[in-house]
Design an enzyme around this catalytic site. Structure first.
Site, PDB file in Angstrom:
ATOM      1  N   GLY A 137       0.808  -1.208   0.000  1.00  0.00           N
ATOM      2  CA  GLY A 137       0.000   0.000   0.000  1.00  0.00           C
ATOM      3  C   GLY A 137       0.844   1.261   0.000  1.00  0.00           C
ATOM      4  O   GLY A 137       1.786   1.410  -0.779  1.00  0.00           O
ATOM      5  N   CYS A 138       0.505   2.180   0.890  1.00  0.00           N
ATOM      6  CA  CYS A 138       1.176   3.473   0.949  1.00  0.00           C
ATOM      7  C   CYS A 138       2.639   3.358   1.361  1.00  0.00           C
ATOM      8  O   CYS A 138       3.419   4.276   1.107  1.00  0.00           O
ATOM      9  CB  CYS A 138       0.434   4.391   1.920  1.00  0.00           C
ATOM     10  SG  CYS A 138      -1.259   4.781   1.408  1.00  0.00           S
ATOM     11  N   ALA A 139       3.026   2.255   1.987  1.00  0.00           N
ATOM     12  CA  ALA A 139       4.430   2.051   2.352  1.00  0.00           C
ATOM     13  C   ALA A 139       5.259   1.615   1.159  1.00  0.00           C
ATOM     14  O   ALA A 139       6.493   1.539   1.253  1.00  0.00           O
ATOM     15  CB  ALA A 139       4.538   1.022   3.471  1.00  0.00           C
ATOM     16  N   GLY A 140       4.607   1.322   0.032  1.00  0.00           N
ATOM     17  CA  GLY A 140       5.308   0.782  -1.120  1.00  0.00           C
ATOM     18  C   GLY A 140       6.365   1.700  -1.690  1.00  0.00           C
ATOM     19  O   GLY A 140       7.401   1.242  -2.183  1.00  0.00           O
ATOM     20  N   PHE A 333       4.503   4.874   5.244  1.00  0.00           N
ATOM     21  CA  PHE A 333       3.724   4.112   6.213  1.00  0.00           C
ATOM     22  C   PHE A 333       2.550   3.447   5.499  1.00  0.00           C
ATOM     23  O   PHE A 333       1.904   4.078   4.658  1.00  0.00           O
ATOM     24  CB  PHE A 333       3.200   5.036   7.314  1.00  0.00           C
ATOM     25  CG  PHE A 333       4.248   5.950   7.891  1.00  0.00           C
ATOM     26  CD1 PHE A 333       5.376   5.440   8.500  1.00  0.00           C
ATOM     27  CD2 PHE A 333       4.096   7.329   7.809  1.00  0.00           C
ATOM     28  CE1 PHE A 333       6.346   6.296   9.025  1.00  0.00           C
ATOM     29  CE2 PHE A 333       5.052   8.189   8.323  1.00  0.00           C
ATOM     30  CZ  PHE A 333       6.181   7.669   8.941  1.00  0.00           C
TER      31      PHE A 333
END
Length: 361
Positions: A137-140, A333
């Protein structure tokens, strides 16, 4: 050491404003028992504009998961090559100089990955390695930087291309009316980004250390419920409080490197929402001005998942950079709850184009 060069970012042309979002919430959910709360939460995001890969009237429809995934593939192939070209130019490299492509996306699915299509059509060598990342997700975005750093540490003369492609609007689910889902409808936007990590030479952030941290027992806080209608985003109300355990992890990584996380020169972090930035500033004891690049991308583009970190970094470059030798932190994150963290030092000296560099064996 490996250097993360200037990213290229592109957002699609269809714009939705906060006023549009609030009006839609009122018109589509007039009898929702928590509508006042939803409206207040959307206003508190500070997201003034977002960009959509389709016109709003098409975004609000749901023709089925298959049709949406077709849009994802078509738009990715239309938009990704443009940002790759600009990222390669910024790094003073050509496609044949790239040894690994890291492709990050959590808003559509392709197998083989888009990396195979890129190698076949965009001038990359057939020996170029592929690393698709789909479930962070956004941590990618942070994970992509870290895996590129790892690869260049193992193969010092290698060059890595990072691509992040997120069309969050293709995950809109009209039937999901929970507070978290309605808030997400006013938070997420679409965007594409690319950046090169050069094993030698280049201007940008010289990567020195990376790390990862997962908050125990938070797997259900950010997730996809995968159904026949596609990806249904699940957002727990406790997510905004995650900087409590994550801020110490950032401090621990900096301490391992001999740095004080409170006294860095720049901070490039994923802005999932405004409270993330407020809490992080308090925990790290740094002023909110330190997060101006992250706040700007949130305000102008919304949460574009893995693209956010690269867009915030682009804004640091556009400001002129923090000066040679300046030290800083990058962090993404996402689900898990996971933090992907990087420490680096600004490098102003422009490296020359590598010649005669062999592909890593």
């Amino acid at each position: 050491m490996a250097t993360l060069c200037r990213p290229a970012v592109q957002v699609p042309p269809h714009v939705i404003t906060m006023a549009d979002t609030l009006a839609l919430a009122r018109s589509r959910h007039p009898d929702h028992p928590q509508l006042p709360l939803v409206l207040r939460l959307i206003e508190n995001t500070g997201v003034l504009t977002r960009h959509l890969v389709q016109p709003l009237e098409l975004t609000l429809q749901h023709p089925g998961f298959e049709a949406r995934n077709t849009v994802y593939e078509t738009e990715a192939k239309a938009r990704v090559p443009q940002v790759i070209s600009r990222a390669l130019e910024a790094a003073e490299l050509d496609a044949e100089d790239i040894d690994l492509i890291v492709y990050v996306s959590c808003t559509g699915f392709m197998m083989p990955s888009l990396t195979a299509w890129l190698i076949n059509t965009q001038g990359f060598r057939s020996t170029t390695r592929q690393l698709p990342i789909a479930q962070l997700g956004c941590a990618g975005g942070g994970a992509a930087i870290n895996r590129a750093h790892d690869f260049c540490t193992a193969h010092p003369d290698a060059n890595v291309l990072i691509v992040a492609c997120e069309f969050c609007s293709l995950c809109y689910q009209p039937a999901d009316v929970g507070v978290g889902s309605l808030l997400s409808n006013g938070l997420f936007g679409d965007g594409v980004a690319a950046a090169v990590v050069r094993g030698s030479g280049g201007t940008g952030i010289r990567l020195e250390r990376n790390g990862s941290y997962l908050i125990p027992d938070t797997e259900a806080w950010i997730s996809y419920d995968v159904r026949s209608t596609g990806f249904h985003f699940v957002l727990d109300k406790r997510v905004p409080s995650t900087m409590g355990p994550l801020a110490p992890a950032l401090g621990d990584l900096a301490a391992l490197h001999g740095w004080d996380v409170r006294r860095l020169d720049f901070y490039i972090v994923h802005a999932g929402g405004p409270r993330i930035l407020v809490d992080l500033g308090e925990y790290l004891q740094v002023p909110q001005h330190a997060f101006r690049f992250s706040r700007a991308t949130l305000t102008e583009y919304g949460n574009t998942a893995s693209v956010v970190v690269l867009d915030a970094l682009r804004r640091l470059f556009e400001e002129g950079g923090p000066g040679d030798g300046a030290v800083g932190l990058l962090a993404g994150f996402g689900p898990g709850i996971t933090a992907e963290m990087t420490l680096g030092r600004w490098r102003s000296a422009v490296g020359s184009r590598p010649e005669g560099v062999l592909s890593p064996s």
